[in-house]
Each structure stands twice: as C-alpha cells, then as structure tokens.
Design a protein around this motif. Structure first.
Motif, short mmCIF file in Angstrom:
data_model
loop_
_atom_site.label_atom_id
_atom_site.label_comp_id
_atom_site.label_asym_id
_atom_site.label_seq_id
_atom_site.Cartn_x
_atom_site.Cartn_y
_atom_site.Cartn_z
N VAL A 36 54.94 36.16 36.70
CA VAL A 36 54.75 36.69 38.05
C VAL A 36 54.61 38.21 38.05
O VAL A 36 53.77 38.77 38.75
CB VAL A 36 55.92 36.28 38.98
CG1 VAL A 36 55.77 36.94 40.34
CG2 VAL A 36 55.96 34.78 39.15
N PHE A 46 52.49 37.14 45.40
CA PHE A 46 53.84 36.55 45.41
C PHE A 46 54.64 37.08 46.59
O PHE A 46 55.19 36.32 47.40
CB PHE A 46 54.50 36.91 44.08
CG PHE A 46 55.88 36.36 43.86
CD1 PHE A 46 56.10 35.01 43.65
CD2 PHE A 46 56.98 37.21 43.79
CE1 PHE A 46 57.37 34.51 43.39
CE2 PHE A 46 58.25 36.73 43.54
CZ PHE A 46 58.45 35.38 43.35
N CYS A 164 61.97 30.84 43.48
CA CYS A 164 60.62 31.35 43.78
C CYS A 164 59.71 31.30 42.56
O CYS A 164 58.53 30.93 42.66
CB CYS A 164 60.72 32.77 44.31
SG CYS A 164 61.61 32.92 45.89
N TRP A 168 56.11 29.16 42.09
CA TRP A 168 54.88 29.83 41.67
C TRP A 168 54.28 29.15 40.44
O TRP A 168 53.09 28.90 40.36
CB TRP A 168 55.18 31.29 41.38
CG TRP A 168 54.02 32.13 40.96
CD1 TRP A 168 53.58 32.34 39.67
CD2 TRP A 168 53.15 32.90 41.81
NE1 TRP A 168 52.50 33.19 39.67
CE2 TRP A 168 52.22 33.55 40.96
CE3 TRP A 168 53.09 33.10 43.18
CZ2 TRP A 168 51.22 34.38 41.47
CZ3 TRP A 168 52.10 33.94 43.68
CH2 TRP A 168 51.17 34.56 42.82
#
Length: 312
Positions: A36, A46, A164, A168
């Motif tokens: 990320v 994001f 999170c 993703w």
C-alpha cells in the motif's frame, strides 16, 4: 517505501481517534507487506476511499448504522421499495424492524446464508467497511482476527492497519492504483460507481462518487509531500504486467485469432480433409483480428505509460 508520520495521518484524517493514528504510525509494516505504501498514488487511493467509507475513521464504532427510517430505506433501495409505505407494509414498525430488513436485503448474497441473521450481523465494519459473511471470512483469513465469530472485532481501533491492508490486498487494488484507474478502484471496493443504490451496497449514507474524486484531489498534495520514495526508480516488470493483464490478454487473443485465420487460408492448399472457411470469411477474420490487436497494443502502451506516471 513512503513513510507515514503522525502529522501526515492527522492531516488526512483529522477526526480519527488517536488510537487509529497511533496504530498506523507504529504498524506501517502491515501496509508495506501488501504494497500500500510503496507509492504515493497507492496511498492516495487508499486514503481517499477510507476517508469516504468511514468518514476518516470518525464513523461511530466504525460500524454501519442500522438506524434507518422507512423513508431512508426506500431512498437507498428504490428497486426494492417503491415508497416508505411499502417498507412499513413489508417490515412493520415494531422495534428491531431494521434487523429483519437487513436480513432480507443482504440475505443470500455476499456469502450470507438465506433464512439466517447474517444480513444484519455482517454489516459494514472497519475502515474499509467489510461486508457480508464472505468478506468477514476473507478478513479473518488474512488477519487472524476472529471476524466470523466476533464481527465487532473488525472495528477494533488498534487493528485498523491490518483490517484496511487486508481489504486492499483482497480486492487487488494495487493494480488499479498503478494504472491510475480510480473509478476502477472504487468499483472493486464497493461493487459499483454509478447510482446511489449500487454504491451503498457496503454502507448507507455516503456521498455520490464525485466525493471520492474530491477526496483524491485533496489528499494528493499531502501524499506527495510524504518522506520516502518508491522501492525502485521505475515500476518493476511484474508491477507493469499486473496492471496490464487485461490488455495483454486481449492482444494475445487477437493474435491467436489472426493466426488461425491465416492458417485457414493456408489449409486451402493442404489436406483435402480440412474444410476451410470461404476465402472472404478468412480475410474478414484476419482483418478483424489485426484491428483488435492494434487497438489492444495502443491500450497496452497507454496503460504502461500510466503505470510509469503513477509510480511516484
């Protein structure tokens, strides 16, 4: 990798609980593991989606609210309910009617079992708003959080980096960010980008898709100012390939079709067992394949250029 500082995170998520900010600062390796924070573009996508989905972690309890009115329910799901009166006729007005409604609306999809309370149990939670029994199972598999048996654990503040990052990675969003495809990222994130009813599949009450675009415009300068740099000056071949999978498949399929058409033409001079296509049809197939291959090659070149441009 792009470093996440307390100041940057607070600027992006000014209303987030301190526990969330602290978790992202101290557990950046969780984001690094799935890539990320490899580029500022990925972080921008994001951040923008998280800001939109959970109000920048300000959503109460990081949990989708079930406190619907009949009017709101008819507005969110117009294909199901023609009016607020239709909602009342279906579910009544006794306390807890919303739970029955969610069990029906979300039932028998997203892995929710028909005739169960999965619909009102596996509602949107956490920063990404994980939704549905399948989503919770995926979350549990990637994080070790007991999401299926303890759904509220998905909303735990100090676990949001894991929650999170897992979302993703589950959705494969690096490729969309690398290609600069924000709308494609949103579509994978929540199941659609056009129409309120489709978008509110994960969480009710969000703004139209334009709000996400505004979030990107607002967050991008903050992301660009972050210390650190991508792990390489140019995107590695594997990254480019991941972002251009569809275009390469289209080009290869067109090439194969063209080759088959050309082989058919040649077969006219060969074995008498083979029954070739008429000459005109063969030429048409070859021409169409060449046209598709040309378009695919152009799209591939553009996508590659976009990946390079977004690798910052």
């Amino acid at each position: 990798m792009i470093e996440l500082t307390r100041e940057t995170l607070r600027a992006v998520f000014p209303r987030a609980p301190e526990a969330v900010i602290e978790a992202f600062v101290t557990k950046q390796g969780v984001l690094t593991k799935v890539g990320v924070n490899a580029t500022r573009t990925r972080l921008s996508y994001f951040f923008a989606n998280l800001e939109h989905e959970c109000g920048g972690f300000a959503l109460k309890g990081l949990e989708e609210s079930l406190a619907y009115t009949p009017e709101r329910m008819a507005q969110v799901w117009p294909n199901r309910f023609a009016s607020a009166a239709a909602v009342r006729a279906r579910f009544g007005t006794a306390p807890g009617w919303q739970l029955q409604a969610f069990d029906e609306i979300y039932g028998n999809r997203m892995g929710n079992r028909p005739g169960s309370h999965d619909g009102s149990t596996y509602i949107g939670r956490g920063g990404p708003q994980w939704t549905g029994r399948d989503g919770y199972k995926a979350c549990q598999a990637r994080t070790g959080v007991p999401a299926v048996d303890q759904p509220k654990a998905v909303s735990q503040l100090d676990l949001q980096p894991e929650i999170c990052a897992a979302f993703w990675d589950w959705k494969g969003l690096n490729a969309k960010a690398d290609a600069g495809d924000f709308k494609g990222c949103v579509k994978l994130w929540n199941g659609g980008s056009n129409g309120l009813a489709d978008r509110l599949h994960l969480m009710a009450g969000n703004d139209p898709i334009i709000a996400r675009m505004a979030s990107v415009d607002r967050i991008l300068p903050v992301a660009k100012a972050m210390p650190g740099a991508p792990p390489s000056a140019k995107p590695p071949k594997a990254i480019v390939n991941a972002a251009t999978t569809k275009e390469r498949r289209l080009r290869n399929a067109a090439a194969a079709t063209g080759a088959a058409g050309a082989g058919n033409e040649g077969a006219k001079q060969g074995s008498s067992v083979h029954v070739p296509l008429p000459h005109a049809a063969s030429i048409a197939v070859i021409g169409l394949a060449l046209g598709v291959a040309l378009v695919a090659t152009i799209l591939l070149a553009r996508k590659r250029a976009a990946v390079v441009a977004n690798w910052f």
